[in-house]
Design a protein around this motif. Structure first.
Motif, PDB file in Angstrom:
ATOM      1  N   GLY A   1      39.074 -34.465  27.186  1.00 42.28           N
ATOM      2  CA  GLY A   1      38.326 -33.687  26.198  1.00 42.28           C
ATOM      3  C   GLY A   1      39.156 -32.528  25.679  1.00 42.28           C
ATOM      4  N   HIS A   2      39.906 -31.873  26.581  1.00 41.00           N
ATOM      5  CA  HIS A   2      40.789 -30.788  26.163  1.00 41.00           C
ATOM      6  C   HIS A   2      41.920 -31.311  25.275  1.00 41.00           C
ATOM      7  CE1 HIS A   2      39.220 -27.302  28.249  1.00 41.00           C
ATOM      8  NE2 HIS A   2      39.061 -28.015  29.337  1.00 41.00           N
ATOM      9  N   MET A   3      42.239 -32.586  25.421  1.00 35.18           N
ATOM     10  CA  MET A   3      43.283 -33.200  24.589  1.00 35.18           C
ATOM     11  C   MET A   3      42.718 -33.757  23.278  1.00 35.18           C
ATOM     12  SD  MET A   3      45.309 -35.214  27.647  1.00 35.18           S
ATOM     13  CE  MET A   3      46.593 -35.868  26.578  1.00 35.18           C
ATOM     14  N   LYS A   4      41.410 -33.510  23.053  1.00 32.69           N
ATOM     15  CA  LYS A   4      40.731 -33.964  21.832  1.00 32.69           C
ATOM     16  C   LYS A   4      40.751 -35.481  21.689  1.00 32.69           C
ATOM     17  CE  LYS A   4      40.318 -29.598  20.755  1.00 32.69           C
ATOM     18  NZ  LYS A   4      39.028 -28.899  20.972  1.00 32.69           N
ATOM     19  N   LEU A   5      40.642 -36.189  22.824  1.00 33.81           N
ATOM     20  CA  LEU A   5      40.630 -37.648  22.809  1.00 33.81           C
ATOM     21  C   LEU A   5      39.219 -38.147  23.104  1.00 33.81           C
ATOM     22  CD1 LEU A   5      43.901 -38.447  24.812  1.00 33.81           C
ATOM     23  CD2 LEU A   5      43.575 -38.577  22.337  1.00 33.81           C
ATOM     24  N   GLU A   6      38.742 -39.049  22.280  1.00 33.63           N
ATOM     25  CA  GLU A   6      37.449 -39.679  22.515  1.00 33.63           C
ATOM     26  C   GLU A   6      37.690 -41.011  23.220  1.00 33.63           C
ATOM     27  OE1 GLU A   6      35.191 -39.996  18.964  1.00 33.63           O
ATOM     28  OE2 GLU A   6      35.244 -37.842  18.544  1.00 33.63           O
ATOM     29  N   VAL A   7      37.183 -41.128  24.451  1.00 34.68           N
ATOM     30  CA  VAL A   7      37.483 -42.309  25.259  1.00 34.68           C
ATOM     31  C   VAL A   7      36.223 -42.848  25.916  1.00 34.68           C
ATOM     32  CG1 VAL A   7      39.818 -41.474  25.749  1.00 34.68           C
ATOM     33  CG2 VAL A   7      37.972 -40.957  27.346  1.00 34.68           C
ATOM     34  N   GLN A   8      36.340 -44.082  26.390  1.00 36.95           N
ATOM     35  CA  GLN A   8      35.333 -44.680  27.257  1.00 36.95           C
ATOM     36  C   GLN A   8      36.015 -44.986  28.597  1.00 36.95           C
ATOM     37  OE1 GLN A   8      35.747 -46.284  23.949  1.00 36.95           O
ATOM     38  NE2 GLN A   8      34.437 -44.558  23.344  1.00 36.95           N
ATOM     39  N   ILE A   9      35.299 -44.735  29.679  1.00 35.35           N
ATOM     40  CA  ILE A   9      35.862 -44.949  31.013  1.00 35.35           C
ATOM     41  C   ILE A   9      34.977 -45.925  31.772  1.00 35.35           C
ATOM     42  CG2 ILE A   9      36.569 -43.857  33.176  1.00 35.35           C
ATOM     43  CD1 ILE A   9      36.803 -41.212  31.614  1.00 35.35           C
ATOM     44  N   GLU A  10      35.553 -47.058  32.148  1.00 35.54           N
ATOM     45  CA  GLU A  10      34.848 -48.066  32.927  1.00 35.54           C
ATOM     46  C   GLU A  10      35.548 -48.203  34.278  1.00 35.54           C
ATOM     47  OE1 GLU A  10      32.067 -49.493  32.128  1.00 35.54           O
ATOM     48  OE2 GLU A  10      31.969 -48.683  30.073  1.00 35.54           O
ATOM     49  N   GLY A  11      34.769 -48.384  35.339  1.00 41.94           N
ATOM     50  CA  GLY A  11      35.356 -48.496  36.662  1.00 41.94           C
ATOM     51  C   GLY A  11      34.877 -49.723  37.413  1.00 41.94           C
ATOM     52  N   HIS A  12      35.757 -50.274  38.250  1.00 39.33           N
ATOM     53  CA  HIS A  12      35.365 -51.406  39.105  1.00 39.33           C
ATOM     54  C   HIS A  12      36.372 -51.536  40.241  1.00 39.33           C
ATOM     55  CE1 HIS A  12      38.591 -54.012  37.493  1.00 39.33           C
ATOM     56  NE2 HIS A  12      38.302 -53.453  36.324  1.00 39.33           N
ATOM     57  N   GLU A  13      35.958 -52.221  41.298  1.00 36.61           N
ATOM     58  CA  GLU A  13      36.826 -52.433  42.446  1.00 36.61           C
ATOM     59  C   GLU A  13      37.962 -53.374  42.070  1.00 36.61           C
ATOM     60  OE1 GLU A  13      36.777 -51.034  45.323  1.00 36.61           O
ATOM     61  OE2 GLU A  13      34.827 -50.045  45.351  1.00 36.61           O
ATOM     62  N   ALA A  14      39.159 -53.071  42.566  1.00 37.87           N
ATOM     63  CA  ALA A  14      40.323 -53.916  42.337  1.00 37.87           C
ATOM     64  C   ALA A  14      41.107 -54.031  43.638  1.00 37.87           C
ATOM     65  CB  ALA A  14      41.205 -53.338  41.231  1.00 37.87           C
ATOM     66  N   GLU A  15      42.072 -54.951  43.660  1.00 39.49           N
ATOM     67  CA  GLU A  15      42.844 -55.199  44.886  1.00 39.49           C
ATOM     68  C   GLU A  15      43.613 -53.956  45.324  1.00 39.49           C
ATOM     69  OE1 GLU A  15      46.419 -58.164  46.510  1.00 39.49           O
ATOM     70  OE2 GLU A  15      45.496 -58.494  44.539  1.00 39.49           O
ATOM     71  N   GLU A  16      44.149 -53.201  44.356  1.00 41.23           N
ATOM     72  CA  GLU A  16      44.976 -52.048  44.697  1.00 41.23           C
ATOM     73  C   GLU A  16      44.173 -50.755  44.853  1.00 41.23           C
ATOM     74  OE1 GLU A  16      45.320 -52.825  40.216  1.00 41.23           O
ATOM     75  OE2 GLU A  16      45.165 -53.965  42.085  1.00 41.23           O
ATOM     76  N   GLY A  17      42.864 -50.776  44.600  1.00 44.04           N
ATOM     77  CA  GLY A  17      42.023 -49.592  44.733  1.00 44.04           C
ATOM     78  C   GLY A  17      40.857 -49.662  43.767  1.00 44.04           C
ATOM     79  N   TYR A  18      40.278 -48.485  43.439  1.00 39.92           N
ATOM     80  CA  TYR A  18      39.193 -48.444  42.455  1.00 39.92           C
ATOM     81  C   TYR A  18      39.815 -48.193  41.091  1.00 39.92           C
ATOM     82  CZ  TYR A  18      34.576 -47.718  40.483  1.00 39.92           C
ATOM     83  OH  TYR A  18      33.425 -47.852  39.742  1.00 39.92           O
ATOM     84  N   LEU A  19      39.676 -49.150  40.186  1.00 33.27           N
ATOM     85  CA  LEU A  19      40.334 -49.098  38.879  1.00 33.27           C
ATOM     86  C   LEU A  19      39.452 -48.390  37.865  1.00 33.27           C
ATOM     87  CD1 LEU A  19      42.751 -50.039  37.128  1.00 33.27           C
ATOM     88  CD2 LEU A  19      41.418 -52.077  36.591  1.00 33.27           C
ATOM     89  N   LEU A  20      40.008 -47.371  37.205  1.00 31.79           N
ATOM     90  CA  LEU A  20      39.349 -46.680  36.089  1.00 31.79           C
ATOM     91  C   LEU A  20      40.093 -47.060  34.815  1.00 31.79           C
ATOM     92  CD1 LEU A  20      38.857 -43.155  37.707  1.00 31.79           C
ATOM     93  CD2 LEU A  20      37.091 -44.874  37.286  1.00 31.79           C
ATOM     94  N   ASP A  21      39.428 -47.855  33.981  1.00 33.75           N
ATOM     95  CA  ASP A  21      40.058 -48.357  32.752  1.00 33.75           C
ATOM     96  C   ASP A  21      39.626 -47.466  31.584  1.00 33.75           C
ATOM     97  OD1 ASP A  21      41.572 -49.935  31.131  1.00 33.75           O
ATOM     98  OD2 ASP A  21      40.020 -51.445  30.825  1.00 33.75           O
TER      99      ASP A  21
END
Length: 269
Positions: free
Chosen positions: A131-151
């Motif tokens: 938000g401080h970088m003025k970026l509008e994003v969507q964040i989705e998360g799910h379990e993955a083999e290497e950890g919890y993935l935040l896409d």
């Protein structure tokens, strides 16, 4: 004359306390208005804002003579000589012994609750930074083999990746630090930007196969450029079953790298 001052503080209560001390007044003597709510910054540093209030001293109405209550002096009966004063001593009042109250210990959070709290903390940290970088994003998360993935998805996100994912890895480190700083049960978060990790993994697998052929042909070990732990792992996994080469890591973070070595006759896979 009305007296009005403005004060700031870490909290609204701190600002009010400072104002009362300056005015030599109590809270019932004043009226106050909140001008700015306090705001916590990122990791307690970036974007912090103190509370700001305006305090006004209430006017005091002096009572007139007619309004002043009349106080009759108390009538004191003097004892006569014949009747000596007897001092009555009241027996002490025995208070019942209060049994100490035992507060129930709060039930420990379950592992699922701790993980859910860490995930929400990680997402909130990302929203604040981006938000401080003025970026509008969507964040989705799910379990993955290497950890919890935040896409992370959105527009113009190339600057979040950096050269070979270095910026993304740095942001990932901060997310793990922020989400796990108050947790005994640590979670490992992996950040990805619009499938970059998958594309990078495919490119590294292709690179590893090509370099292994080169090393086997030249019969000379080859040192790769410094990589993150995640990328080194991709190289190791890509060549772990190779009949021609072996791999190992060397160096110190953040300059740790992979070395591909040709196998000698008789070496086991």
């Amino acid at each position: 004359m009305t007296t009005t001052i403005e004060k700031t503080g870490k909290t609204i209560e701190d600002a009010l306390k400072a104002a009362l001390e300056e005015l030599s007044a109590t809270e019932s003597d004043v009226e106050y208005e909140v001008l700015e709510e306090p705001r916590k910054g990122i990791l307690g540093l970036i974007g912090t804002r103190p509370a700001k209030i305006r305090v006004t001293l209430k006017p005091k109405d002096e009572p007139t003579k007619e309004q002043l209550p009349t106080v009759e002096p108390p009538i004191v009966e003097e004892p006569t000589v014949e009747e000596p004063i007897e001092e009555k001593i009241e027996p002490p009042i025995e208070k019942p012994i209060e049994e100490p109250t035992v507060e129930k210990e709060s039930e420990a959070q379950s592992e699922e609750e701790i993980e859910a709290e860490a995930i929400e903390c990680a997402k909130e940290f990302l929203r604040t930074v981006l938000g401080h970088m003025k970026l509008e994003v969507q964040i989705e998360g799910h379990e993955a083999e290497e950890g919890y993935l935040l896409d992370i998805t959105g527009k113009n996100l190339g600057l979040l990746i950096g050269k070979h994912g270095q910026t993304l890895d740095a942001l990932q480190y901060l997310v793990n630090l922020a989400a796990n700083r108050q947790q005994n049960h640590r979670m490992h978060f992996v950040l990805d930007v619009e499938g970059y990790r998958k594309k990078r993994t495919e490119a590294l697998n292709k690179l590893a196969k090509g370099l292994s052929e080169r090393v086997a042909k030249m019969k000379k070990e080859l040192r790769l450029e410094p990589m993150s732990r995640y990328e080194r792992k991709v190289i190791h996994l890509a060549l772990q079953d190779s009949p021609k080469v072996t791999t190992h890591s060397a160096g110190t973070e953040p300059y740790r790298y992979v070395i591909i070595t040709p196998k000698k006759p008789g070496d086991k896979n």
